[in-house]
Write a protein that holds these residues in place. Structure first.
Motif, short mmCIF file in Angstrom:
data_model
loop_
_atom_site.label_atom_id
_atom_site.label_comp_id
_atom_site.label_asym_id
_atom_site.label_seq_id
_atom_site.Cartn_x
_atom_site.Cartn_y
_atom_site.Cartn_z
N GLY A 141 8.12 42.92 -32.88
CA GLY A 141 8.44 41.64 -32.52
C GLY A 141 9.93 41.20 -33.34
N ARG A 142 10.15 40.02 -32.81
CA ARG A 142 11.63 39.57 -33.32
C ARG A 142 11.36 38.93 -34.65
NH1 ARG A 142 14.67 37.95 -29.28
NH2 ARG A 142 15.61 36.50 -30.31
N GLY A 143 12.46 39.24 -35.54
CA GLY A 143 12.74 38.68 -36.79
C GLY A 143 12.93 37.24 -36.87
N ASN A 180 14.63 26.63 -30.21
CA ASN A 180 13.43 26.69 -30.85
C ASN A 180 12.48 27.53 -30.14
OD1 ASN A 180 14.47 24.57 -32.56
ND2 ASN A 180 13.38 23.03 -31.48
N GLU A 181 12.41 27.49 -28.73
CA GLU A 181 11.85 28.51 -27.86
C GLU A 181 11.91 29.87 -27.97
OE1 GLU A 181 9.16 27.22 -26.61
OE2 GLU A 181 9.35 25.31 -25.85
N LEU A 182 13.23 30.08 -28.17
CA LEU A 182 13.68 31.36 -28.35
C LEU A 182 13.20 32.12 -29.61
CD1 LEU A 182 15.79 33.63 -26.81
CD2 LEU A 182 17.51 32.78 -28.33
N SER A 190 12.55 29.01 -22.85
CA SER A 190 13.79 29.04 -23.27
C SER A 190 14.86 28.84 -22.35
CB SER A 190 14.33 29.93 -24.17
OG SER A 190 15.31 29.96 -24.97
N PHE A 191 14.45 29.75 -21.16
CA PHE A 191 15.41 29.72 -20.03
C PHE A 191 15.60 28.28 -19.38
CE2 PHE A 191 15.85 29.72 -15.40
CZ PHE A 191 16.95 30.75 -15.20
#
Length: 316
Positions: A141-143, A180-182, A190-191
């Motif tokens: 996943g994302r950091g 925030n959503e990103l 986010s989009f």
């Protein structure tokens, strides 16, 4: 590496819930073991699921010693290759649990987008050889966002001039929510936020897709921002995703084609038709829209910065 017939592939995810359990719960079903784990207050806050590995040849797992070519390189090479089909199967199981349990219990989310991965051996004899170290809790996943420091003067200057940008406050708020959503990898949400910022900047007050598309295509500033985007470096996954959208919508690699994809993606995401043949705006398909989200983020940010500069020109 580590091709053992006695391997289990394990995923461990954080859980956000208000479910209080009297004890940890573990059950086994169809070759999988699932454990619902609690914090010190009894609140269900983690889930661990594992499955027997049927194809160990698809795994390359562990930390292998290497001779560093320079003093700044670590003396270990990390191997974290796994069976993607088995990974997808376990993720699907977690998604089913999240959706079904939330119908009756206060379950906010199972963080299946960023699980910790482990390969578990059933006996010491099957563990990695002594010259290799086990790889524990490999994080997918994302950091997380990194702290920003050493920019006090810039921070104070921006705060001092913030009133000058009052005409942009709503558009900036959409951008902030997009960020925030990103950070939570909710790319569809986010989009939407970045798109609304873009629509506020260049939509000329129009609401229908055809009218918004015409307004976007008439903006020289937006066209310049897209040109800059295309000349920058980007994640290859993002490039491939956007290219596949252009191909699916039969659009050329032109400014008009990109604007068509952006506007019509917003339309696709506004409805759910429960069809596998159309883009799905479900919580399980956020990653399908990561590329287009980063494109719209780039264009929105460039537009906001250009508008800020018009409200507060840099004095030479």
């Amino acid at each position: 590496m580590l091709n053992s017939p006695l391997m289990k592939f394990q995923l461990d995810c954080a859980v956000h819930s208000k479910v209080i359990l009297a004890q940890d719960i573990t059950y086994r079903n169809e070759g999988k073991e699932t454990s619902f784990l609690r914090d010190d207050k009894g609140v269900w806050n983690r889930i661990r699921i594992s499955a027997n590995v049927k194809h160990p040849e698809l795994f390359k797992w562990g930390m292998q010693p290497v001779t560093p070519l320079n003093p700044q390189r670590a003396p270990w090479a990390v191997h974290a290759q796994f069976d993607e089909n088995l990974y997808g199967e376990l993720i699907s199981e977690l998604q089913c649990l999240e959706s079904t349990l939330s119908m009756t219990f206060p379950v906010q989310s199972v963080n299946w987008g960023s699980p910790k991965l482990n390969v578990v051996f059933e006996s010491e004899e099957e563990a990695p050889p002594a010259e290799r170290a086990p790889l524990l809790d490999f994080k997918m996943g994302r950091g997380e966002l990194k702290p920003v420091s050493g920019r006090d003067r810039e921070f104070a200057a921006l705060a001092l001039t913030s009133r000058l940008y009052k005409p942009l406050v709503d558009i900036q708020s959409f951008y902030r929510e997009g960020e925030n959503e990103l950070s939570e990898a909710k790319f569809i949400n986010s989009f939407y936020n970045y798109y609304f910022a873009l629509e506020g900047l260049y939509g000329k007050g129009k609401t229908k897709n055809a009218q918004v598309l015409e307004a976007f295509r008439s903006s020289a500033e937006l066209k310049e921002s897209l040109n800059r985007y295309l000349n920058d470096k980007h994640d290859i996954r993002h490039i491939n995703q956007v290219k596949s959208m252009l191909d699916r919508m039969k659009q050329p690699l032109t400014f008009d084609g990109f604007m068509h994809v952006i506007v019509h993606t917003r339309g696709d995401l506004h409805h759910f038709v429960n069809s596998p043949n159309r883009p799905q705006p479900t919580p399980f398909h956020h990653e399908d829209f990561e590329g287009i989200t980063f494109l719209v983020k780039y264009l929105a940010r460039m537009g906001i910065l250009a508008s800020m500069l018009r409200l507060n020109p840099i004095k030479k």
